[in-house]
Design a protein around this motif. Structure first.
Motif, mmCIF file in Angstrom:
data_model
loop_
_atom_site.group_PDB
_atom_site.id
_atom_site.type_symbol
_atom_site.label_atom_id
_atom_site.label_comp_id
_atom_site.label_asym_id
_atom_site.label_seq_id
_atom_site.Cartn_x
_atom_site.Cartn_y
_atom_site.Cartn_z
ATOM 1 N N LEU A 62 18.980 -26.189 40.412
ATOM 2 C CA LEU A 62 17.635 -25.910 39.905
ATOM 3 C C LEU A 62 17.133 -24.567 40.400
ATOM 4 O O LEU A 62 16.544 -23.783 39.641
ATOM 5 N N GLU A 63 17.351 -24.279 41.670
ATOM 6 C CA GLU A 63 16.896 -23.006 42.229
ATOM 7 C C GLU A 63 17.606 -21.830 41.569
ATOM 8 O O GLU A 63 16.989 -20.792 41.293
ATOM 9 N N ILE A 67 14.075 -22.707 38.713
ATOM 10 C CA ILE A 67 13.118 -23.805 38.889
ATOM 11 C C ILE A 67 12.816 -23.940 40.382
ATOM 12 O O ILE A 67 13.718 -24.215 41.170
ATOM 13 N N GLY A 82 3.935 -31.356 39.032
ATOM 14 C CA GLY A 82 5.357 -31.104 38.862
ATOM 15 C C GLY A 82 6.153 -32.384 39.066
ATOM 16 O O GLY A 82 5.620 -33.426 39.473
ATOM 17 N N ARG A 262 14.572 -30.595 33.073
ATOM 18 C CA ARG A 262 13.672 -29.766 32.263
ATOM 19 C C ARG A 262 12.843 -30.613 31.307
ATOM 20 O O ARG A 262 11.664 -30.341 31.078
ATOM 21 N N SER A 265 10.182 -32.440 33.396
ATOM 22 C CA SER A 265 9.161 -31.585 33.988
ATOM 23 C C SER A 265 8.061 -31.215 33.013
ATOM 24 O O SER A 265 6.982 -30.776 33.430
ATOM 25 N N ASP A 268 7.602 -25.436 31.638
ATOM 26 C CA ASP A 268 8.506 -24.498 32.293
ATOM 27 C C ASP A 268 7.860 -23.935 33.562
ATOM 28 O O ASP A 268 6.643 -23.685 33.604
ATOM 29 N N GLY A 269 8.675 -23.726 34.588
ATOM 30 C CA GLY A 269 8.190 -23.109 35.817
ATOM 31 C C GLY A 269 7.553 -24.058 36.807
ATOM 32 O O GLY A 269 7.151 -23.632 37.889
ATOM 33 N N GLU A 270 7.428 -25.343 36.465
ATOM 34 C CA GLU A 270 6.832 -26.290 37.406
ATOM 35 C C GLU A 270 7.803 -26.610 38.542
ATOM 36 O O GLU A 270 9.022 -26.631 38.356
ATOM 37 N N ASP A 271 7.238 -26.874 39.704
ATOM 38 C CA ASP A 271 8.057 -27.199 40.862
ATOM 39 C C ASP A 271 8.703 -28.570 40.707
ATOM 40 O O ASP A 271 8.164 -29.460 40.031
ATOM 41 N N VAL A 272 9.845 -28.721 41.352
ATOM 42 C CA VAL A 272 10.484 -30.020 41.486
ATOM 43 C C VAL A 272 10.487 -30.360 42.967
ATOM 44 O O VAL A 272 11.012 -29.594 43.787
#
Length: 426
Positions: A62-63, A67, A82, A262, A265, A268-272
């Motif tokens: 993810l990183e 993400i 998120g 994805r 979530s 787009d761009g939200e933390d996990v």
């Protein structure tokens, strides 16, 4: 032989202070953080584990794809928006999991990855590695989902690994070894095993609208009063091999895991956030914990800087030390001043009005040759005949001072009588 007056070097004292101060701050930090400082690489099934049953590979994937990933070791992380990934232990409480899900219904999506493999540690393996054993079975997962929905988990040990499965994202995915499936009245499939129609990954049909997840198995709730479009989805991963480190070794499985994250979530761009509290790596909040976490961390840094500045000023004195003054000075003037201050503090000024007035009268009478033993009225008459000071004769000023009670009245009366003596008598 010369004798050094100071047995300690200045540099030595500074080093001792710096080491002691740093050790004290680190001690407070360690007490405040508690289990949060414990290493997550303990071989268990959670987001910070590098073992085959952990999910560190998923976090790294993810990183690397942009993400943001966080690890939560406190309950505060459960309240962040998120996707929240829960990886509970087999003995996790169903009530705790249900409370988290209910709390996040309007906060953000939640993914629950049920435990699959039993593991054991060995001293011959490096830290974080484990020996994988048997599958846990249906009971742990069924019990921890008891408060959310009636779920039937099964181990499909007769289905061979590598068989293609259907996915809501339009791609095929291979069946893992010893697949674990889930069914239930409110369980809707995201990944489905074709022969048993059991879901390996599913979402909870709780009245929300989840178009990104329901292409394979649509929601069966049609009553408009039960539908709430503001709900966030709850995703249940019955077979952890589709997301754990062992599964991420397969490119097709890794691509599917990324698509799942994805879709879950929503934006787009939200933390996990990978929760670690259900894995025994969290610690409760306390005052020390708050002191080392934002926004209170800034106040702690300011206090540390202020303490260092005060210590530096102590080591760098401005000029020689000032000798301490005596509390009672020598000399007649000092004695008078101290006595006056004592009388003023005790609020007994009215007791000195008569003696002072009589002293001025006696000194004035002797100065002009009047017998001090003469009658009081006679002395006042002769002193009044000498003249006035600022429009007042001696007898009037004498009576004004004798009758004074308040500190300001006493001071004014004594000053006026002294001024008359100085002006008329000299």
């Amino acid at each position: 032989m010369s004798v050094q007056s100071n047995p300690f070097q200045r540099t030595t004292i500074i080093i001792m202070f710096a080491v002691g101060f740093a050790a004290f701050v680190l001690l407070l930090y360690g007490l405040g953080m508690g289990n949060r400082l414990a290493s997550g690489n303990n071989g268990e099934a959670h987001g910070a584990s590098n073992s085959s049953v952990g999910y560190k590979a998923l976090a790294n994937l993810l990183e690397n794809t942009g993400i943001p990933v966080r690890y939560s070791r406190s309950k505060a992380g459960l309240e962040k928006a998120g996707l929240l990934v829960l990886t509970p232990r087999p003995n996790a409480s169903a009530e705790d999991i249900d409370a988290i899900v209910q709390q996040r219904a309007y906060v953000g999506p939640t993914m629950i990855i049920l435990p699959k493999w039993q593991v054991s540690k060995s001293q011959t393996l490096q830290k974080g590695w484990v020996v994988r054993g048997d599958v846990w079975g249906e009971e742990p997962g069924t019990e921890m989902l008891a408060e959310l929905a009636e779920a039937d988990l099964r181990i499909e040990d007769k289905i061979p690994a590598g068989q293609p499965m259907e996915s809501a994202f339009g791609t095929t995915i291979k069946t893992p070894a010893m697949p674990v499936t889930i069914k239930g009245d409110f369980i809707r499939a995201i990944v489905r095993e074709p022969s048993t129609q059991g879901a390996l990954i599913a979402y909870l049909d709780d009245g929300g609208v989840y178009a990104q997840l329901d292409s394979l198995d649509e929601s069966q709730i049609i009553d408009e009063e039960e539908i709430d479009e503001s709900f966030y989805p709850v995703i249940i991963v019955a077979d952890a091999d589709l997301l754990n480190n062992a599964g991420m070794a397969e490119k097709q499985t890794a691509r599917h895991a990324l698509a799942l994250i994805r879709a879950a979530s929503l934006a787009d761009g939200e933390d996990v956030t990978f929760d670690l509290t259900l894995n025994g790596l969290g610690s409760p909040e306390n005052l020390l914990t708050l002191a080392f976490t934002p926004p209170f961390l800034s106040a702690t840094i300011c206090m540390v800087i202020a303490a260092l500045a005060a210590a530096w000023m102590a080591f760098n004195r401005f000029g020689p030390p000032i000798a301490e003054r005596r509390s009672i000075d020598f000399g007649k003037t000092a004695l008078v001043n101290n006595s006056a201050a004592f009388i003023n503090r005790m609020q007994r000024g009215y007791l000195v009005t008569d003696p002072y007035a009589e002293m001025i009268r006696t000194e004035s009478a002797e100065a002009i040759g009047i017998n001090p033993q003469a009658d009081e009225q006679e002395i006042h008459t002769k002193l009044d005949a000498l003249g006035e000071s600022d429009g007042n004769r001696f007898s009037a000023l004498f009576q004004q001072l004798v009758r004074a009670q308040k500190p300001q009245e006493i001071a004014d009366g004594a000053a006026a009588l002294h001024a008359w003596k100085k002006e008329i008598i000299g």
